[in-house]
Scaffold this active site. Sequence first.
Site, PDB file in Angstrom:
ATOM      1  N   HIS A  18      -7.676  10.148   4.534  1.00  0.00           N
ATOM      2  CA  HIS A  18      -6.930   9.198   5.348  1.00  0.00           C
ATOM      3  C   HIS A  18      -7.008   9.577   6.836  1.00  0.00           C
ATOM      4  CE1 HIS A  18      -4.589   8.441   1.508  1.00  0.00           C
ATOM      5  NE2 HIS A  18      -4.803   7.209   1.919  1.00  0.00           N
TER       6      HIS A  18
ATOM      7  N   THR B  36      -7.635   2.983  10.052  1.00  0.00           N
ATOM      8  CA  THR B  36      -7.825   3.680  11.322  1.00  0.00           C
ATOM      9  C   THR B  36      -8.877   3.010  12.196  1.00  0.00           C
ATOM     10  OG1 THR B  36      -7.180   5.773  10.295  1.00  0.00           O
ATOM     11  CG2 THR B  36      -8.415   5.899  12.361  1.00  0.00           C
TER      12      THR B  36
ATOM     13  N   ASP C 136       0.845  -1.193   0.000  1.00  0.00           N
ATOM     14  CA  ASP C 136       0.000   0.000   0.000  1.00  0.00           C
ATOM     15  C   ASP C 136       0.882   1.246   0.000  1.00  0.00           C
ATOM     16  OD1 ASP C 136      -2.416   1.438   0.138  1.00  0.00           O
ATOM     17  OD2 ASP C 136      -2.319   1.548   2.322  1.00  0.00           O
TER      18      ASP C 136
END
Length: 276
Positions: A174, A228, A82
């Site tokens: 993000h 997260t 990633d």
Amino acid sequence: MTLATLSEVLQPALKEGYAVAGLVTLGWEDMRAYVAAAEAEDVPVILQAGPSCREHTPLPVLGKMFRYLAEAAHVPVVAHLDHGYTAEECRIAIDSGFTSVMYDGSRSPLAENIADTAAIADMAHAAGVSCEGEIGFVGYAGGENSAGTDPDEAAEFARETGVDAMAISVGNVHLQQDKSGGLDLARIRAIEAITNIPLVIHGGSGVPMDQRRTLSRGSAVCKFNIGTELRMAFGAALRAAVDSDPDRFDRVSILRDTHDPIVAATRSVLKGFKGA
């Protein structure tokens, strides 16, 4: 052995109307729990090694860990890099047994991003590995702002790079810790109207659950990256395990107590991406 490439899990998702979770890993405890959850839900899973994971554990080690888990699993498991920022990083991942690499050239001008991504896609495909690219910049909560994806640029990017999946910026962020945001559905529809490639949402933790379900079942969005949300669940489980016995010091014993809570949290995430 159920090791799979990104294309092998996303193409069926695109055709049949569901999405696959790209789960951001930080270590053995979470990646093992993610595979256990995927097996319990009987869905494929993408194990993702992002920049912070790679700072902690070298790519050759991560490749072996991902492949070990895939060999024992009865669902498809993708070993995915990633946010690879250089061709060399992507090459090392491929040499380390990863089945998919994501090159992030989203901060570069369009022509440079296309050229660099196309070269990495060619390298990946020559090795039998999938490649994800990103067009438009996905920002960070409390940090860099996003630059939304232009649909015409997305069509050019998909056509010229030959990537197997395309990450887009459509209101996603993000590191968002709540689901108060939402995606720009009109922009997503405009992009999918002129492309035929699986679309990827980074920062999926900030997307409301009902929107995840809607897009999974009725759009070209076939991959949601979730980090997260599950890191928060892991942190809560770890804190509870430590606090449960102040005299306990053996980390294997402590970390063992995080497994079931993480499997449960991951199963909840995976349910939202299943087809109708």
